[in-house]
Design a protein around this motif. Structure first.
Motif, short mmCIF file in Angstrom:
data_model
loop_
_atom_site.label_atom_id
_atom_site.label_comp_id
_atom_site.label_asym_id
_atom_site.label_seq_id
_atom_site.Cartn_x
_atom_site.Cartn_y
_atom_site.Cartn_z
N GLN A 56 0.82 -1.21 0.00
CA GLN A 56 0.00 0.00 0.00
C GLN A 56 0.86 1.27 0.00
O GLN A 56 0.35 2.36 0.20
CB GLN A 56 -0.91 0.00 1.25
N GLU A 57 2.19 1.10 -0.23
CA GLU A 57 3.07 2.26 -0.24
C GLU A 57 2.62 3.26 -1.32
O GLU A 57 2.25 2.87 -2.42
CB GLU A 57 4.53 1.85 -0.53
N VAL A 58 2.70 4.53 -0.99
CA VAL A 58 2.25 5.58 -1.91
C VAL A 58 2.95 5.47 -3.26
O VAL A 58 2.32 5.56 -4.33
CB VAL A 58 2.50 6.99 -1.30
N GLN A 59 4.29 5.24 -3.23
CA GLN A 59 5.06 5.22 -4.49
C GLN A 59 4.75 3.99 -5.35
O GLN A 59 5.12 3.96 -6.52
CB GLN A 59 6.57 5.34 -4.22
N LEU A 60 4.09 2.98 -4.78
CA LEU A 60 3.76 1.77 -5.54
C LEU A 60 2.27 1.65 -5.86
O LEU A 60 1.89 0.81 -6.68
CB LEU A 60 4.20 0.52 -4.77
N GLN A 61 1.45 2.49 -5.27
CA GLN A 61 -0.01 2.33 -5.39
C GLN A 61 -0.50 2.27 -6.83
O GLN A 61 -1.27 1.38 -7.21
CB GLN A 61 -0.72 3.47 -4.65
N ASP A 62 -0.06 3.22 -7.65
CA ASP A 62 -0.52 3.29 -9.04
C ASP A 62 -0.12 2.05 -9.82
O ASP A 62 -0.91 1.52 -10.61
CB ASP A 62 0.04 4.55 -9.73
N ARG A 63 1.09 1.58 -9.58
CA ARG A 63 1.59 0.41 -10.33
C ARG A 63 0.88 -0.86 -9.89
O ARG A 63 0.57 -1.73 -10.71
CB ARG A 63 3.11 0.30 -10.15
N VAL A 64 0.63 -0.97 -8.59
CA VAL A 64 -0.12 -2.13 -8.07
C VAL A 64 -1.52 -2.14 -8.66
O VAL A 64 -2.02 -3.18 -9.11
CB VAL A 64 -0.16 -2.10 -6.53
N HIS A 65 -2.16 -0.97 -8.69
CA HIS A 65 -3.52 -0.86 -9.23
C HIS A 65 -3.54 -1.24 -10.71
O HIS A 65 -4.42 -1.99 -11.16
CB HIS A 65 -4.05 0.56 -9.05
N ALA A 66 -2.58 -0.73 -11.49
CA ALA A 66 -2.51 -1.00 -12.93
C ALA A 66 -2.29 -2.50 -13.18
O ALA A 66 -2.93 -3.08 -14.08
CB ALA A 66 -1.38 -0.20 -13.57
N LEU A 67 -1.47 -3.12 -12.38
CA LEU A 67 -1.18 -4.56 -12.55
C LEU A 67 -2.42 -5.38 -12.19
O LEU A 67 -2.76 -6.36 -12.87
CB LEU A 67 0.00 -4.96 -11.68
N ARG A 68 -3.10 -4.96 -11.14
CA ARG A 68 -4.33 -5.65 -10.71
C ARG A 68 -5.37 -5.60 -11.85
O ARG A 68 -6.03 -6.60 -12.15
CB ARG A 68 -4.85 -4.97 -9.46
N GLN A 69 -5.47 -4.44 -12.50
CA GLN A 69 -6.42 -4.28 -13.62
C GLN A 69 -6.05 -5.20 -14.79
O GLN A 69 -6.90 -5.80 -15.43
CB GLN A 69 -6.45 -2.83 -14.10
N MET A 70 -4.72 -5.33 -15.03
CA MET A 70 -4.26 -6.21 -16.12
C MET A 70 -4.67 -7.65 -15.85
O MET A 70 -5.07 -8.39 -16.75
CB MET A 70 -2.73 -6.14 -16.26
N VAL A 71 -4.54 -8.08 -14.58
CA VAL A 71 -4.87 -9.46 -14.22
C VAL A 71 -6.37 -9.72 -14.32
O VAL A 71 -6.79 -10.74 -14.87
CB VAL A 71 -4.36 -9.77 -12.79
N LEU A 72 -7.15 -8.78 -13.81
CA LEU A 72 -8.60 -9.00 -13.74
C LEU A 72 -9.33 -8.75 -15.07
O LEU A 72 -10.39 -9.28 -15.30
CB LEU A 72 -9.21 -8.08 -12.66
N HIS A 73 -8.72 -7.98 -15.97
CA HIS A 73 -9.38 -7.66 -17.23
C HIS A 73 -8.55 -8.11 -18.42
O HIS A 73 -8.50 -7.44 -19.45
CB HIS A 73 -9.64 -6.14 -17.34
N ARG A 74 -7.86 -9.22 -18.25
CA ARG A 74 -7.01 -9.74 -19.33
C ARG A 74 -7.88 -10.19 -20.51
O ARG A 74 -9.02 -10.59 -20.36
CB ARG A 74 -6.15 -10.89 -18.82
#
Length: 383
Positions: A365-383
């Motif tokens: 949940q680190e601020v500097q990683l939040q956007d990248r974690v969210h983008a990767l999560r979207q890639m996995v769930l909407h592949r």
């Protein structure tokens, strides 16, 4: 000092030698005023570099090296008096002890804060670089002590970025490659005594040169032996693991620069089945982990064909383990590798999902990683 200079300039060889030894002892002092006090002797030390006694010349070189590094005033005096030309003459000496002393003195001169603007240009304009590279050529005549000193000299010149293209023209890249292969050969022959002393500057020189050279030039000059270079690096990795772990990042940084823009070197890693040995280095330290992951990203970003060869295998379990770490840089590089894999190899996202990958992502949940974690999560769930 007046007395010492008088003895140094006398016509009695033994008195001259003893005076030079006194000056050498003084040059070791950590008191800056001592180097300044030795200033009247430095011009004579420089003149005597053309002397006939190799022992005397060696002593003068070590003394000058110590004084050069301590005092800007000494450097200001010696540069107009031709210290670079004097060194260029010394490097043709047949005496290994003189050459090693010269390498030491030159390395001190090249580390001066004003070196990039006032010294390295003169060194590059002289015959020193060609002779340095000659003395670093692998073979029966290679002297390890001399090679180490001049490898560090080359490192300081390359880091200055004054004119690395000239060094490449003189054959720096090919000399360093052959030296790297020779070091790996020494490990295989169990002749590795003191090898790490030479390995460090050689790896740094190659890494920094490759960071500047256009990819076309790298592949043109290195392609005939690209697989041998990669194999040599992995032989050295095993040696570093056992004897000198602190050198692993140096070797991995070189591997990163080799694979960053070169599909040929990425192909070599894959075709030689070196991904698994590379992954085994991941747990060693955060610094090593980041570099290993960066090399894997270099391969993955080359496209679908490269990701196809990275997958399947031990890659995903290893990356999931790095996601369990708390180091932001390691996790960030793991996220980048996963992004490239999901982009070019969609079934990797499915495997990630099945192996509790989303839960691993949720830890961060680190601020500097939040956007990248969210983008990767979207890639996995909407592949």
């Amino acid at each position: 000092m007046r007395t010492l200079v008088g003895l140094l300039t006398s016509n009695r060889a033994l008195l001259q030698l003893e005076a030079a030894r006194c000056l050498h002892e003084l040059s070791h002092s950590e008191i800056s005023a001592v180097a300044e006090a030795c200033l009247p002797a430095t011009s004579y030390l420089l003149t005597y570099l053309s002397g006939h006694s190799s022992e005397f010349v060696e002593l003068c070189l070590y003394t000058l090296g110590n004084l050069i590094v301590e005092s800007e005033a000494v450097r200001r005096q010696l540069l107009p008096q031709g210290i670079v030309l004097a060194f260029a003459s010394c490097i043709q000496s047949p005496h290994m002890a003189v050459l090693e002393a010269l390498g030491y003195a030159l390395s001190q001169l090249l580390q001066a804060k004003e070196a990039p603007e006032k010294i390295i240009v003169s060194v590059l304009d002289s015959t020193l670089p060609q002779h340095m590279l000659r003395l670093m050529q692998p073979g029966p005549k290679l002297n390890p002590g001399v090679a180490v000193e001049f490898a560090w000299c080359l490192h300081y010149i390359i880091c200055s970025q004054v004119n690395n293209a000239l060094l490449i023209t003189h054959g720096a890249l090919s000399t360093l490659e052959l030296l790297l292969l020779d070091l790996a050969g020494a490990v295989q022959r169990m002749e590795d005594e003191g090898l790490e002393l030479l390995a460090c500057p050689v790896l740094r020189c190659l890494s920094n040169l490759l960071a500047e050279v256009p990819v076309e030039a790298v592949e043109c000059q290195m392609q005939p032996i690209d697989e041998r270079v990669v194999v040599a690096l992995f032989i050295l990795f095993q040696f570093f693991l056992q004897k000198q772990p602190t050198l692993l990042p140096e070797g991995l940084w070189l591997l990163n620069n080799l694979t960053a823009n070169s599909p040929a070197f990425c192909t070599s890693l894959l075709s030689l089945d070196l991904i698994e040995p590379l992954l085994k280095l991941l747990p060693l330290s955060n610094v090593v982990s980041v570099l290993v992951l960066t090399v894997l990203c270099n391969i993955a970003e080359k496209g679908p064909a490269y990701c196809q060869r990275l997958w399947p295998g031990p890659l995903l379990p290893c990356v999931l383990e790095t996601l369990a770490l708390s180091d932001t840089e390691v996790v960030g590089q793991s996220l980048e590798l996963l992004r490239l894999l999901f982009l070019y190899k969609p079934e990797a996202a499915q495997a990630f999902l099945q192996q509790s990958g989303l839960q691993a992502l949720e830890r961060h949940q680190e601020v500097q990683l939040q956007d990248r974690v969210h983008a990767l999560r979207q890639m996995v769930l909407h592949r």
